[in-house]
Design a protein around this motif. Structure first.
Motif, PDB file in Angstrom:
ATOM      1  N   MET A  71       0.964  -1.374  -0.206  1.00 55.06           N
ATOM      2  CA  MET A  71      -0.076  -0.102   0.647  1.00 55.06           C
ATOM      3  C   MET A  71       0.681   1.264   0.452  1.00 55.06           C
ATOM      4  SD  MET A  71      -3.454  -1.253  -0.245  1.00 55.06           S
ATOM      5  CE  MET A  71      -3.457   0.500  -0.517  1.00 55.06           C
ATOM      6  N   MET A  72       1.725   1.301   0.326  1.00 51.86           N
ATOM      7  CA  MET A  72       3.182   2.424   0.409  1.00 51.86           C
ATOM      8  C   MET A  72       3.421   2.428  -0.938  1.00 51.86           C
ATOM      9  SD  MET A  72       4.362   4.071   2.773  1.00 51.86           S
ATOM     10  CE  MET A  72       5.189   5.767   2.512  1.00 51.86           C
ATOM     11  N   TYR A  73       4.045   1.737  -1.853  1.00 50.11           N
ATOM     12  CA  TYR A  73       3.756   0.972  -3.061  1.00 50.11           C
ATOM     13  C   TYR A  73       2.837   2.416  -3.453  1.00 50.11           C
ATOM     14  CZ  TYR A  73       5.525   0.332  -8.033  1.00 50.11           C
ATOM     15  OH  TYR A  73       4.726  -0.256  -9.126  1.00 50.11           O
ATOM     16  N   VAL A  74       1.475   1.967  -3.262  1.00 54.15           N
ATOM     17  CA  VAL A  74       0.025   2.695  -3.907  1.00 54.15           C
ATOM     18  C   VAL A  74      -0.435   3.903  -4.033  1.00 54.15           C
ATOM     19  CG1 VAL A  74      -1.820   2.342  -4.152  1.00 54.15           C
ATOM     20  CG2 VAL A  74      -1.122   0.480  -3.697  1.00 54.15           C
ATOM     21  N   TYR A  75       0.665   3.786  -2.976  1.00 49.94           N
ATOM     22  CA  TYR A  75       1.299   5.926  -2.610  1.00 49.94           C
ATOM     23  C   TYR A  75       1.421   6.297  -2.861  1.00 49.94           C
ATOM     24  CZ  TYR A  75       1.764   9.997   0.406  1.00 49.94           C
ATOM     25  OH  TYR A  75       2.300  11.037   1.028  1.00 49.94           O
ATOM     26  N   GLU A  76       2.818   5.646  -2.967  1.00 48.30           N
ATOM     27  CA  GLU A  76       3.707   6.626  -3.536  1.00 48.30           C
ATOM     28  C   GLU A  76       3.352   6.827  -5.437  1.00 48.30           C
ATOM     29  OE1 GLU A  76       7.673   4.085  -3.462  1.00 48.30           O
ATOM     30  OE2 GLU A  76       7.369   5.253  -0.648  1.00 48.30           O
ATOM     31  N   LYS A  77       3.100   5.566  -5.626  1.00 45.76           N
ATOM     32  CA  LYS A  77       2.975   5.778  -7.378  1.00 45.76           C
ATOM     33  C   LYS A  77       1.682   6.409  -7.588  1.00 45.76           C
ATOM     34  CE  LYS A  77       6.528   3.247  -9.506  1.00 45.76           C
ATOM     35  NZ  LYS A  77       6.988   3.882 -10.154  1.00 45.76           N
ATOM     36  N   GLY A  78       0.683   6.523  -6.817  1.00 47.54           N
ATOM     37  CA  GLY A  78      -0.888   6.993  -6.587  1.00 47.54           C
ATOM     38  C   GLY A  78      -0.816   8.200  -6.461  1.00 47.54           C
ATOM     39  N   ILE A  79      -0.082   8.944  -5.737  1.00 54.27           N
ATOM     40  CA  ILE A  79      -0.114  10.510  -4.429  1.00 54.27           C
ATOM     41  C   ILE A  79       1.027  11.134  -5.130  1.00 54.27           C
ATOM     42  CG2 ILE A  79      -0.615  11.346  -3.028  1.00 54.27           C
ATOM     43  CD1 ILE A  79      -2.968  10.111  -3.385  1.00 54.27           C
ATOM     44  N   LEU A  80       2.024  10.738  -5.079  1.00 55.56           N
ATOM     45  CA  LEU A  80       3.661  11.013  -5.556  1.00 55.56           C
ATOM     46  C   LEU A  80       3.611  11.393  -6.727  1.00 55.56           C
ATOM     47  CD1 LEU A  80       5.319  10.292  -1.673  1.00 55.56           C
ATOM     48  CD2 LEU A  80       3.968  11.719  -2.042  1.00 55.56           C
ATOM     49  N   GLU A  81       3.583  10.459  -7.498  1.00 59.85           N
ATOM     50  CA  GLU A  81       3.909  10.156  -9.155  1.00 59.85           C
ATOM     51  C   GLU A  81       3.042  10.784  -9.651  1.00 59.85           C
ATOM     52  OE1 GLU A  81       7.252   7.041  -9.391  1.00 59.85           O
ATOM     53  OE2 GLU A  81       7.536   7.231  -7.675  1.00 59.85           O
ATOM     54  N   PHE A  82       2.077  10.315  -9.262  1.00 60.07           N
ATOM     55  CA  PHE A  82       0.943  10.324 -10.024  1.00 60.07           C
ATOM     56  C   PHE A  82       0.591   9.608 -11.011  1.00 60.07           C
ATOM     57  CE2 PHE A  82      -2.812  13.161 -12.443  1.00 60.07           C
ATOM     58  CZ  PHE A  82      -3.573  13.176 -11.008  1.00 60.07           C
ATOM     59  N   GLU A  83       1.164   8.189 -10.462  1.00 58.21           N
ATOM     60  CA  GLU A  83       0.936   7.581 -12.084  1.00 58.21           C
ATOM     61  C   GLU A  83      -0.003   6.336 -12.062  1.00 58.21           C
ATOM     62  OE1 GLU A  83       5.333   5.167 -12.671  1.00 58.21           O
ATOM     63  OE2 GLU A  83       5.944   6.739 -12.653  1.00 58.21           O
ATOM     64  N   MET A  84      -1.329   6.863 -11.612  1.00 60.20           N
ATOM     65  CA  MET A  84      -2.945   5.997 -11.533  1.00 60.20           C
ATOM     66  C   MET A  84      -3.031   5.528 -12.241  1.00 60.20           C
ATOM     67  SD  MET A  84      -3.374   8.462  -9.890  1.00 60.20           S
ATOM     68  CE  MET A  84      -4.878   8.151  -9.327  1.00 60.20           C
ATOM     69  N   GLY A  85      -2.279   4.658 -13.431  1.00 63.41           N
ATOM     70  CA  GLY A  85      -2.724   3.167 -13.869  1.00 63.41           C
ATOM     71  C   GLY A  85      -1.701   2.092 -12.762  1.00 63.41           C
ATOM     72  N   VAL A  86      -0.629   2.727 -12.853  1.00 68.05           N
ATOM     73  CA  VAL A  86       0.159   1.380 -12.267  1.00 68.05           C
ATOM     74  C   VAL A  86      -0.316   1.003 -10.657  1.00 68.05           C
ATOM     75  CG1 VAL A  86       2.479   1.173 -11.054  1.00 68.05           C
ATOM     76  CG2 VAL A  86       2.321   2.218 -13.498  1.00 68.05           C
ATOM     77  N   ALA A  87      -0.768   2.519  -9.563  1.00 69.05           N
ATOM     78  CA  ALA A  87      -1.522   2.108  -8.772  1.00 69.05           C
ATOM     79  C   ALA A  87      -2.340   1.284  -8.219  1.00 69.05           C
ATOM     80  CB  ALA A  87      -1.308   3.997  -8.168  1.00 69.05           C
ATOM     81  N   THR A  88      -3.491   1.876  -9.708  1.00 66.61           N
ATOM     82  CA  THR A  88      -5.033   0.914 -10.148  1.00 66.61           C
ATOM     83  C   THR A  88      -3.970  -0.190 -10.135  1.00 66.61           C
ATOM     84  OG1 THR A  88      -5.536   3.485 -11.009  1.00 66.61           O
ATOM     85  CG2 THR A  88      -6.422   0.467 -11.410  1.00 66.61           C
ATOM     86  N   ALA A  89      -3.461  -0.366 -10.901  1.00 69.67           N
ATOM     87  CA  ALA A  89      -3.055  -2.329 -10.657  1.00 69.67           C
ATOM     88  C   ALA A  89      -2.866  -3.088  -9.343  1.00 69.67           C
ATOM     89  CB  ALA A  89      -2.412  -2.385 -12.219  1.00 69.67           C
ATOM     90  N   ALA A  90      -2.092  -1.770  -8.818  1.00 69.17           N
ATOM     91  CA  ALA A  90      -1.053  -2.516  -7.396  1.00 69.17           C
ATOM     92  C   ALA A  90      -2.622  -2.280  -6.528  1.00 69.17           C
ATOM     93  CB  ALA A  90       0.031  -0.952  -7.130  1.00 69.17           C
ATOM     94  N   ALA A  91      -3.134  -2.209  -6.918  1.00 69.17           N
ATOM     95  CA  ALA A  91      -4.312  -1.539  -5.722  1.00 69.17           C
ATOM     96  C   ALA A  91      -5.355  -3.097  -5.773  1.00 69.17           C
ATOM     97  CB  ALA A  91      -4.956  -0.448  -5.225  1.00 69.17           C
ATOM     98  N   PHE A  92      -5.392  -2.879  -7.428  1.00 66.28           N
ATOM     99  CA  PHE A  92      -6.553  -4.318  -7.134  1.00 66.28           C
ATOM    100  C   PHE A  92      -5.698  -5.788  -7.482  1.00 66.28           C
ATOM    101  CE2 PHE A  92      -7.238  -7.749 -11.078  1.00 66.28           C
ATOM    102  CZ  PHE A  92      -8.584  -7.446 -10.845  1.00 66.28           C
ATOM    103  N   LEU A  93      -4.555  -5.462  -7.432  1.00 64.83           N
ATOM    104  CA  LEU A  93      -3.667  -6.887  -7.080  1.00 64.83           C
ATOM    105  C   LEU A  93      -3.287  -6.988  -5.805  1.00 64.83           C
ATOM    106  CD1 LEU A  93      -0.524  -6.816  -8.491  1.00 64.83           C
ATOM    107  CD2 LEU A  93      -2.847  -8.290  -9.583  1.00 64.83           C
ATOM    108  N   VAL A  94      -3.776  -6.070  -4.865  1.00 67.50           N
ATOM    109  CA  VAL A  94      -4.021  -6.232  -3.656  1.00 67.50           C
ATOM    110  C   VAL A  94      -5.756  -6.479  -3.290  1.00 67.50           C
ATOM    111  CG1 VAL A  94      -4.920  -4.662  -0.882  1.00 67.50           C
ATOM    112  CG2 VAL A  94      -3.093  -4.784  -2.172  1.00 67.50           C
ATOM    113  N   VAL A  95      -6.668  -6.038  -3.535  1.00 62.53           N
ATOM    114  CA  VAL A  95      -8.077  -7.082  -3.757  1.00 62.53           C
ATOM    115  C   VAL A  95      -7.821  -8.204  -3.791  1.00 62.53           C
ATOM    116  CG1 VAL A  95     -10.239  -6.547  -4.239  1.00 62.53           C
ATOM    117  CG2 VAL A  95      -8.249  -4.249  -3.790  1.00 62.53           C
TER     118      VAL A  95
END
Length: 211
Positions: free
Chosen positions: A168-192
């Motif tokens: 989830m820290m990786y999701v935060y860094e990619k989605g919020i800090l780096e604004f790579e929403m595609g990568v963050a969404t994919a990682a969040a989906f893998l968490v689910v």
């Protein structure tokens, strides 16, 4: 450990016969659950501080230290685990105590008539009667195991980040800090997806739907 510790505390409190002491103990161990991780993390950071921390104060008094707990990877995971247990133990303990109260007193009376002492009553009555509650608590813990974020976000630092970082820290860094929403969404989906698979396996393993 977060599953076993509250059970041990609940069984111990159930053996306390002084109502006032029992209520005060319940209140004290439940208080950390009411605080956010900002507060709890700050408490632990202060307690383990190498300069004015309580733990290092004791260590220096006996001629050891100071130890930089939050700068050494060897201490990183144990600190995270212990602080998480300390924060949530009171809440889970109350769930167990509520289940213990729901056990029929007639079962204990019959056991006492048959000569069972307090230890045997705990082993052969209390713990077996708590199995359904233990299954629920285990599933709740498993459901949240991959969603850990706020604790790590508050208590991590560059010295120990490699040891304590979670997905989830990786999701935060990619989605919020780096604004790579595609990568963050994919990682969040893998968490689910991983949570679903993990919960399904545990549910089947503990026979959650069976009495």
């Amino acid at each position: 450990m977060g599953f076993i510790a509250p059970l041990v505390v609940a069984l111990s409190l159930n053996e306390v016969f002084q109502p006032l002491f029992k209520k005060i103990t319940q209140m004290v161990i439940y208080l950390p659950h009411l605080f956010s991780w900002v507060v709890v993390g700050g408490i632990w950071i202060y307690i383990l501080s190498p300069d004015a921390g309580l733990v290092n104060g004791v260590l220096q008094w006996i001629g050891v230290g100071p130890i930089h707990f939050f700068a050494q990877e060897a201490y990183a995971k144990p600190i995270m685990i212990l602080s998480a247990i300390w924060k949530d133990m009171g809440y889970t303990c109350i769930i167990y105590l509520a289940a213990i109260v729901g056990i029929s007193p007639t079962i204990y009376e019959a056991a006492r008539i048959d000569g069972a002492n307090r230890w045997k009553q705990m082993i052969y009555i209390t713990i077996p009667q708590l199995v359904p509650t233990m299954k629920v608590v285990l599933l709740l813990n498993i459901m949240g195991i991959l969603r850990i974020f706020d604790q790590v976000f508050v208590m991590r630092n560059p010295a120990i980040s490699r040891e304590v970082d979670v997905i989830m820290m990786y999701v935060y860094e990619k989605g919020i800090l780096e604004f790579e929403m595609g990568v963050a969404t994919a990682a969040a989906f893998l968490v689910v997806l991983a949570t679903l698979i993990l919960v399904s396996l545990v549910r089947k393993g503990i026979r959650f739907d069976m009495e």
